[in-house]
Design a protein around this motif. Sequence first.
Motif, PDB file in Angstrom:
ATOM      1  N   CYS A 189     106.409  17.195 102.502  1.00  0.00           N
ATOM      2  CA  CYS A 189     106.207  18.494 101.868  1.00  0.00           C
ATOM      3  C   CYS A 189     105.823  19.543 102.905  1.00  0.00           C
ATOM      4  O   CYS A 189     105.334  19.217 103.980  1.00  0.00           O
ATOM      5  CB  CYS A 189     105.132  18.402 100.770  1.00  0.00           C
ATOM      6  SG  CYS A 189     103.470  18.117 101.397  1.00  0.00           S
ATOM      7  N   SER A 194      96.094  17.815 104.721  1.00  0.00           N
ATOM      8  CA  SER A 194      94.980  17.610 103.800  1.00  0.00           C
ATOM      9  C   SER A 194      93.770  17.061 104.529  1.00  0.00           C
ATOM     10  O   SER A 194      92.671  17.044 103.993  1.00  0.00           O
ATOM     11  CB  SER A 194      95.374  16.612 102.710  1.00  0.00           C
ATOM     12  OG  SER A 194      96.449  17.087 101.964  1.00  0.00           O
ATOM     13  N   ASP A 235     107.678  16.825  90.626  1.00  0.00           N
ATOM     14  CA  ASP A 235     106.680  17.211  91.636  1.00  0.00           C
ATOM     15  C   ASP A 235     105.275  17.195  91.022  1.00  0.00           C
ATOM     16  O   ASP A 235     104.321  16.708  91.637  1.00  0.00           O
ATOM     17  CB  ASP A 235     106.985  18.605  92.204  1.00  0.00           C
ATOM     18  CG  ASP A 235     108.291  18.611  93.005  1.00  0.00           C
ATOM     19  OD1 ASP A 235     108.979  17.562  93.021  1.00  0.00           O
ATOM     20  OD2 ASP A 235     108.610  19.653  93.594  1.00  0.00           O
ATOM     21  N   ASP A 236     105.160  17.709  89.797  1.00  0.00           N
ATOM     22  CA  ASP A 236     103.840  17.753  89.150  1.00  0.00           C
ATOM     23  C   ASP A 236     103.260  16.357  88.960  1.00  0.00           C
ATOM     24  O   ASP A 236     102.067  16.132  89.187  1.00  0.00           O
ATOM     25  CB  ASP A 236     103.944  18.432  87.771  1.00  0.00           C
ATOM     26  CG  ASP A 236     104.113  19.938  87.916  1.00  0.00           C
ATOM     27  OD1 ASP A 236     103.940  20.440  89.049  1.00  0.00           O
ATOM     28  OD2 ASP A 236     104.435  20.593  86.905  1.00  0.00           O
ATOM     29  N   TRP A 239     101.994  15.056  92.354  1.00  0.00           N
ATOM     30  CA  TRP A 239     100.712  15.622  92.794  1.00  0.00           C
ATOM     31  C   TRP A 239      99.559  15.098  91.946  1.00  0.00           C
ATOM     32  O   TRP A 239      98.476  14.807  92.467  1.00  0.00           O
ATOM     33  CB  TRP A 239     100.752  17.159  92.784  1.00  0.00           C
ATOM     34  CG  TRP A 239     101.632  17.688  93.889  1.00  0.00           C
ATOM     35  CD1 TRP A 239     102.760  18.428  93.752  1.00  0.00           C
ATOM     36  CD2 TRP A 239     101.467  17.479  95.295  1.00  0.00           C
ATOM     37  NE1 TRP A 239     103.321  18.690  94.982  1.00  0.00           N
ATOM     38  CE2 TRP A 239     102.538  18.116  95.949  1.00  0.00           C
ATOM     39  CE3 TRP A 239     100.526  16.803  96.073  1.00  0.00           C
ATOM     40  CZ2 TRP A 239     102.701  18.118  97.341  1.00  0.00           C
ATOM     41  CZ3 TRP A 239     100.688  16.794  97.460  1.00  0.00           C
ATOM     42  CH2 TRP A 239     101.762  17.451  98.074  1.00  0.00           C
ATOM     43  N   HIS A 243      96.440  13.234  93.633  1.00  0.00           N
ATOM     44  CA  HIS A 243      95.068  13.721  93.409  1.00  0.00           C
ATOM     45  C   HIS A 243      94.204  12.615  92.801  1.00  0.00           C
ATOM     46  O   HIS A 243      93.069  12.399  93.224  1.00  0.00           O
ATOM     47  CB  HIS A 243      95.074  14.944  92.485  1.00  0.00           C
ATOM     48  CG  HIS A 243      95.513  16.207  93.187  1.00  0.00           C
ATOM     49  ND1 HIS A 243      94.821  16.731  94.249  1.00  0.00           N
ATOM     50  CD2 HIS A 243      96.568  17.024  92.981  1.00  0.00           C
ATOM     51  CE1 HIS A 243      95.432  17.835  94.669  1.00  0.00           C
ATOM     52  NE2 HIS A 243      96.505  18.039  93.917  1.00  0.00           N
ATOM     53  N   ASP A 256      98.289  20.466  97.792  1.00  0.00           N
ATOM     54  CA  ASP A 256      99.673  20.468  97.293  1.00  0.00           C
ATOM     55  C   ASP A 256     100.569  21.279  98.225  1.00  0.00           C
ATOM     56  O   ASP A 256     100.124  22.253  98.836  1.00  0.00           O
ATOM     57  CB  ASP A 256      99.767  21.126  95.911  1.00  0.00           C
ATOM     58  CG  ASP A 256      98.976  20.373  94.859  1.00  0.00           C
ATOM     59  OD1 ASP A 256      98.018  19.673  95.218  1.00  0.00           O
ATOM     60  OD2 ASP A 256      99.332  20.496  93.675  1.00  0.00           O
ATOM     61  N   LYS A 258     105.143  22.154  99.030  1.00  0.00           N
ATOM     62  CA  LYS A 258     106.484  22.179  98.453  1.00  0.00           C
ATOM     63  C   LYS A 258     107.208  20.904  98.896  1.00  0.00           C
ATOM     64  O   LYS A 258     107.504  20.726 100.086  1.00  0.00           O
ATOM     65  CB  LYS A 258     107.212  23.421  98.963  1.00  0.00           C
ATOM     66  CG  LYS A 258     108.541  23.668  98.328  1.00  0.00           C
ATOM     67  CD  LYS A 258     109.073  25.029  98.806  1.00  0.00           C
ATOM     68  CE  LYS A 258     110.478  25.312  98.355  1.00  0.00           C
ATOM     69  NZ  LYS A 258     111.462  24.294  98.643  1.00  0.00           N
ATOM     70  N   ILE A 259     107.457  20.017  97.925  1.00  0.00           N
ATOM     71  CA  ILE A 259     108.068  18.723  98.260  1.00  0.00           C
ATOM     72  C   ILE A 259     109.560  18.910  98.563  1.00  0.00           C
ATOM     73  O   ILE A 259     110.287  19.507  97.773  1.00  0.00           O
ATOM     74  CB  ILE A 259     107.886  17.726  97.084  1.00  0.00           C
ATOM     75  CG1 ILE A 259     106.382  17.472  96.853  1.00  0.00           C
ATOM     76  CG2 ILE A 259     108.624  16.415  97.361  1.00  0.00           C
ATOM     77  CD1 ILE A 259     106.066  16.624  95.632  1.00  0.00           C
TER      78      ILE A 259
END
Length: 390
Positions: A189, A194, A235-236, A239, A243, A256, A258-259
């Motif tokens: 992504c 992170s 994608d949601d 993530w 998480h 998060d 952009k994958i």
Amino acid sequence: MRTQVGIIGAGPAGLLLSHLLHLRGIDSVVLETRTREQIESTIRAGVLEQGTMDLLTEAGVGARMKAEGALHHGFELAFEGKRRRIDLTGLTGHSITVYAQHEVIKDLVAARVAADGALRFGVTDTSLHGIDTDKPSIRYRHEGEECELQCDFVIGCDGSQGVSRASIPQALRKDYERVYPFGWFGILCEGPPSSDELVYARHERGFALVSTRSANVQRMYFQCDPKDSVDNWSDDRIWAELHARVDSHDGQHVVDGKIFQKNIVGMRSFVSATMQHGRLFLAGDAAHIVPPTGAKGMNLAVADVRVLTNALNAFYVENRTDLLDSYSQTALKRIWRAEHFSYWMTSMMHRIDGASPFEQQLQVAELEYVTTSRAAATAMAENYVGVAAV
Ligand code: PHB
């Protein structure tokens, strides 16, 4: 056509071997079924041990790796809501570099091309002949023509599905295998890291790994069903899963992004012993597979190449065959060490369906130990950086 060393496969093993031989004045030809674009874009792992960096540097292909790769002096183990650091450099004096395998491939291809090295892409119908004589050959089709490459040695660097391993009679070979009932879902992504260091997380929903590629491209993985399809994962949903598995650990938070790439890899441990027969020698995935948990795959391929380069050099320069004769035995020591390490790390970090509460507590007890005892942490660190005694 004739060469000294015929190499099947243009992965890290085949390309690096070809280039190191060239630097020693030994001629080789590399045959590859895929195109240059395909090998330069296939997404694989990205952790290089010190010894791997050293050999790439010795081969003259280390400049971009040094400039663009990230030196990491430790990594984190997250479990039971905690984050504990393994201080690789403090415990071993060594570190690792995060630099994608396909970038290594690009550097090696560029070096071979600049040296006018023989590299054939899009080769089909490859077969090996006369490997138990001293005049082996490789037959293949290239650009519509039937070709034959005569050589002194054939080196099979064509991965686990290639023709090379199958050319060693099954009766002379023993395959050792373990297939894991889970896989890794990997994403690339766009976004900031992170974490400053890699985070390996054990969670009741399953394993997750936070890795990186650069300041604005990140690599992350989570344990999944190996038969699952990337199409089932929006994608949601990805993530939410990352998480859930990572953020529960003391201040850690997945950022998060952009994958732009999703893939699922199966997990397998595999060793073929022997790795040689007559004038055929196997290197890299053609001979052994590790699950990605210990990040050993490419490093093992490079270690095979180091042994093989010295053995071939001793043959051509000093007419010695002893190092070739002992190739398999020498390489297998390191391979089995890495097989154990990657199996151990995999078993400690993953959710194993059907595991009893007792077995789950053993995983936690082991994580507590490796992150608390200096002796245990050192054992983990020296395996991770690739300096464990074999
Ligand atoms: C990766 O960045 O692709 C990676 C890092 C560490 C692993 C496996 C894969 O153990």
